[in-house]
Design a protein around this motif. Structure first.
Motif, PDB file in Angstrom:
ATOM      1  N   SER A  22       0.804  -1.230   0.000  1.00 33.26           N
ATOM      2  CA  SER A  22       0.000   0.000   0.000  1.00 33.26           C
ATOM      3  C   SER A  22       0.834   1.276   0.000  1.00 33.26           C
ATOM      4  CB  SER A  22      -0.932   0.017   1.210  1.00 33.26           C
ATOM      5  OG  SER A  22      -0.185   0.005   2.411  1.00 33.26           O
ATOM      6  N   GLN A  23       2.125   1.193   0.381  1.00 32.96           N
ATOM      7  CA  GLN A  23       3.020   2.349   0.416  1.00 32.96           C
ATOM      8  C   GLN A  23       2.342   3.557   1.078  1.00 32.96           C
ATOM      9  OE1 GLN A  23       3.949   2.634  -3.839  1.00 32.96           O
ATOM     10  NE2 GLN A  23       5.855   1.536  -3.471  1.00 32.96           N
ATOM     11  N   PRO A  24       1.980   3.438   2.347  1.00 33.01           N
ATOM     12  CA  PRO A  24       1.166   4.475   2.979  1.00 33.01           C
ATOM     13  C   PRO A  24       1.843   5.837   3.045  1.00 33.01           C
ATOM     14  CG  PRO A  24       2.086   2.990   4.622  1.00 33.01           C
ATOM     15  CD  PRO A  24       2.351   2.366   3.290  1.00 33.01           C
ATOM     16  N   LEU A  25       1.068   6.856   2.761  1.00 32.50           N
ATOM     17  CA  LEU A  25       1.506   8.234   2.907  1.00 32.50           C
ATOM     18  C   LEU A  25       1.622   8.527   4.402  1.00 32.50           C
ATOM     19  CD1 LEU A  25       2.088  10.915   1.431  1.00 32.50           C
ATOM     20  CD2 LEU A  25      -0.375  11.400   1.568  1.00 32.50           C
ATOM     21  N   THR A  26       2.818   8.879   4.849  1.00 35.86           N
ATOM     22  CA  THR A  26       3.090   9.020   6.273  1.00 35.86           C
ATOM     23  C   THR A  26       3.547  10.444   6.567  1.00 35.86           C
ATOM     24  OG1 THR A  26       3.766   6.689   6.312  1.00 35.86           O
ATOM     25  CG2 THR A  26       4.329   8.032   8.232  1.00 35.86           C
ATOM     26  N   GLN A  27       2.710  11.175   7.270  1.00 35.45           N
ATOM     27  CA  GLN A  27       2.996  12.570   7.602  1.00 35.45           C
ATOM     28  C   GLN A  27       3.857  12.645   8.857  1.00 35.45           C
ATOM     29  OE1 GLN A  27      -0.490  14.888   8.406  1.00 35.45           O
ATOM     30  NE2 GLN A  27       0.618  16.826   8.598  1.00 35.45           N
ATOM     31  N   CYS A  28       4.920  13.435   8.791  1.00 35.92           N
ATOM     32  CA  CYS A  28       5.826  13.569   9.936  1.00 35.92           C
ATOM     33  C   CYS A  28       5.909  15.014  10.388  1.00 35.92           C
ATOM     34  CB  CYS A  28       7.222  13.073   9.566  1.00 35.92           C
ATOM     35  SG  CYS A  28       7.280  11.335   9.086  1.00 35.92           S
ATOM     36  N   ILE A  29       5.478  15.253  11.595  1.00 36.57           N
ATOM     37  CA  ILE A  29       5.727  16.516  12.274  1.00 36.57           C
ATOM     38  C   ILE A  29       6.817  16.173  13.284  1.00 36.57           C
ATOM     39  CG2 ILE A  29       4.730  18.344  13.710  1.00 36.57           C
ATOM     40  CD1 ILE A  29       2.000  17.604  12.465  1.00 36.57           C
ATOM     41  N   THR A  30       8.045  16.372  12.863  1.00 38.29           N
ATOM     42  CA  THR A  30       9.155  15.820  13.625  1.00 38.29           C
ATOM     43  C   THR A  30      10.253  16.848  13.803  1.00 38.29           C
ATOM     44  OG1 THR A  30      10.560  13.857  13.860  1.00 38.29           O
ATOM     45  CG2 THR A  30      10.404  14.830  11.654  1.00 38.29           C
ATOM     46  N   ASN A  31      11.288  16.467  14.533  1.00 39.21           N
ATOM     47  CA  ASN A  31      12.288  17.476  14.879  1.00 39.21           C
ATOM     48  C   ASN A  31      13.319  17.668  13.781  1.00 39.21           C
ATOM     49  OD1 ASN A  31      15.037  16.267  15.789  1.00 39.21           O
ATOM     50  ND2 ASN A  31      13.553  14.912  16.779  1.00 39.21           N
ATOM     51  N   ALA A  32      13.868  18.867  13.746  1.00 37.16           N
ATOM     52  CA  ALA A  32      14.746  19.274  12.656  1.00 37.16           C
ATOM     53  C   ALA A  32      16.012  18.443  12.589  1.00 37.16           C
ATOM     54  CB  ALA A  32      15.102  20.753  12.822  1.00 37.16           C
ATOM     55  N   VAL A  33      16.424  17.878  13.705  1.00 37.18           N
ATOM     56  CA  VAL A  33      17.676  17.124  13.755  1.00 37.18           C
ATOM     57  C   VAL A  33      17.581  15.810  12.978  1.00 37.18           C
ATOM     58  CG1 VAL A  33      19.380  16.095  15.315  1.00 37.18           C
ATOM     59  CG2 VAL A  33      18.139  18.151  16.015  1.00 37.18           C
ATOM     60  N   VAL A  34      16.386  15.231  12.887  1.00 33.39           N
ATOM     61  CA  VAL A  34      16.254  13.862  12.374  1.00 33.39           C
ATOM     62  C   VAL A  34      15.446  13.762  11.086  1.00 33.39           C
ATOM     63  CG1 VAL A  34      16.390  13.002  14.739  1.00 33.39           C
ATOM     64  CG2 VAL A  34      14.149  13.317  13.696  1.00 33.39           C
ATOM     65  N   THR A  35      15.112  14.856  10.469  1.00 33.78           N
ATOM     66  CA  THR A  35      14.199  14.820   9.329  1.00 33.78           C
ATOM     67  C   THR A  35      14.715  13.938   8.197  1.00 33.78           C
ATOM     68  OG1 THR A  35      13.410  17.036   9.863  1.00 33.78           O
ATOM     69  CG2 THR A  35      12.951  16.226   7.661  1.00 33.78           C
ATOM     70  N   GLY A  66      -2.015   8.362   5.598  1.00 31.32           N
ATOM     71  CA  GLY A  66      -2.332   7.068   6.183  1.00 31.32           C
ATOM     72  C   GLY A  66      -2.061   7.055   7.670  1.00 31.32           C
ATOM     73  N   GLY A  67      -0.911   7.575   8.062  1.00 34.06           N
ATOM     74  CA  GLY A  67      -0.536   7.672   9.466  1.00 34.06           C
ATOM     75  C   GLY A  67       0.208   8.972   9.697  1.00 34.06           C
ATOM     76  N   VAL A  68       0.250   9.400  10.955  1.00 29.17           N
ATOM     77  CA  VAL A  68       0.863  10.682  11.314  1.00 29.17           C
ATOM     78  C   VAL A  68       1.808  10.465  12.490  1.00 29.17           C
ATOM     79  CG1 VAL A  68       0.458  13.043  12.125  1.00 29.17           C
ATOM     80  CG2 VAL A  68      -1.162  11.978  10.532  1.00 29.17           C
ATOM     81  N   VAL A 208       0.879   1.723  11.289  1.00 27.84           N
ATOM     82  CA  VAL A 208      -0.465   1.890  11.837  1.00 27.84           C
ATOM     83  C   VAL A 208      -1.441   2.352  10.753  1.00 27.84           C
ATOM     84  CG1 VAL A 208      -0.581   4.325  12.630  1.00 27.84           C
ATOM     85  CG2 VAL A 208      -1.583   2.496  14.028  1.00 27.84           C
ATOM     86  N   ALA A 209      -0.920   2.751   9.615  1.00 24.43           N
ATOM     87  CA  ALA A 209      -1.791   3.061   8.483  1.00 24.43           C
ATOM     88  C   ALA A 209      -2.367   1.808   7.851  1.00 24.43           C
ATOM     89  CB  ALA A 209      -1.017   3.851   7.425  1.00 24.43           C
ATOM     90  N   VAL A 210      -1.739   0.632   8.114  1.00 21.35           N
ATOM     91  CA  VAL A 210      -2.172  -0.589   7.426  1.00 21.35           C
ATOM     92  C   VAL A 210      -2.622  -1.697   8.367  1.00 21.35           C
ATOM     93  CG1 VAL A 210      -0.692  -0.096   5.442  1.00 21.35           C
ATOM     94  CG2 VAL A 210       0.193  -1.528   7.292  1.00 21.35           C
TER      95      VAL A 210
END
Length: 269
Positions: A22-35, A66-68, A208-210
């Motif tokens: 399914s190659q889920p679209l995964t949204q990341c609101i994450t820290n600048a160090v690890v993007t 799909g997941g965040v 968790v999207a799938v």
């Protein structure tokens, strides 16, 4: 796919097959160090990363994701607002409470976001203990506790929030308040590269999207354990471990028997 727990564990290999198909679209609101590491780990596992963390767009994007992932590593004012938008638009979200307990702004934000019921909470033992109100956190982003030290706190947090709680360490611990799974193995070199833990939260968001949250957390932990050990076995140091780890994530197949043998299951106390 429902974000609610399932009574039956989807085996890691089967979960990986679902993700790859399914190659889920995964949204990341994450820290600048690890993007960069986070995006590459998602690509290697077969997901499609999107670092959409701007207020006014984050909520809109969360509706189609799909997941965040919400990672509190560098919680700027914009990211805090973006997280607030996203978690009300998608129930399949993962909270990574980086350095919660030790620092006040992210601690308050984590408590606020918990009201929106994450599907998964992933952290190190000290972060989970602090998030449950049973401690003051570790040494910055480093844990001063073991996963088993956090079992009671993780169980209580799961019961109170409805989330699956994943505690990372030498032997990962995952609980939904009723069941406990432990995932053995993994390389200590993950703690010596930027994003080794934070990208695990993103991979959980992809899974968790799938599938259900418990199976998603177990599958992500198993995938990480196997791929990191195989990368370390190449005889590399931290500098070359990161690309080797990405190669091994990409090389994993759903039929890899090593994924399931890492998992032991039980009942929460």
């Amino acid at each position: 796919m429902s974000a609610h727990p399932s009574a039956v564990l989807v085996e890691p290999g089967n979960a990986l097959a679902l993700l790859r198909s399914s190659q889920p679209l995964t949204q990341c609101i994450t820290n600048a160090v690890v993007t960069n590491m986070t995006a590459n780990a998602l690509l290697a596992i077969g997901a499609s990363p999107a670092m959409c963390d701007i207020p006014g767009e984050a909520g809109v994007f969360a509706r189609i994701a799909g997941g965040v992932l919400v990672n509190l590593g560098t919680p700027t004012a914009e990211q805090r607002d973006a997280a607030r938008e996203a978690v009300v638009e998608n129930a399949r979200w993962v909270l990574d409470p980086v350095a919660v307990g030790a620092l006040p702004i992210r601690t308050a934000l984590a408590a606020e976001l918990l009201a929106h019921r994450p599907a998964i909470i992933r952290g190190n033992p000290s972060e989970i203990i602090a998030l449950a109100g049973a401690g003051s956190g570790g040494r910055g982003v480093d844990s001063t506790d073991s996963p088993d030290d956090a079992l009671d706190a993780a169980t209580r947090l799961a019961e109170e929030t409805g989330a699956v709680v994943a505690v990372s360490g030498e032997r990962d611990l995952i609980t939904d308040g009723r069941r406990v799974a432990r995932v053995s193995g993994g390389s200590p070199l993950l703690t010596r590269i930027t994003g080794g833990g934070c990208s695990l939260g993103a991979v959980m968001a992809a899974f968790v999207a799938v599938t259900d949250p418990f199976s998603a957390a177990v599958a992500a932990s198993a995938v990480y354990a196997v791929a990191s050990e195989r990368a370390e076995a190449r005889g590399v140091g931290p500098g070359s471990f990161s690309p080797a780890f990405l190669d091994e994530l990409d090389a994993l197949t759903p039929r890899d028997s090593a994924l399931s043998v890492r998992v032991s299951k039980g009942v929460a106390p």
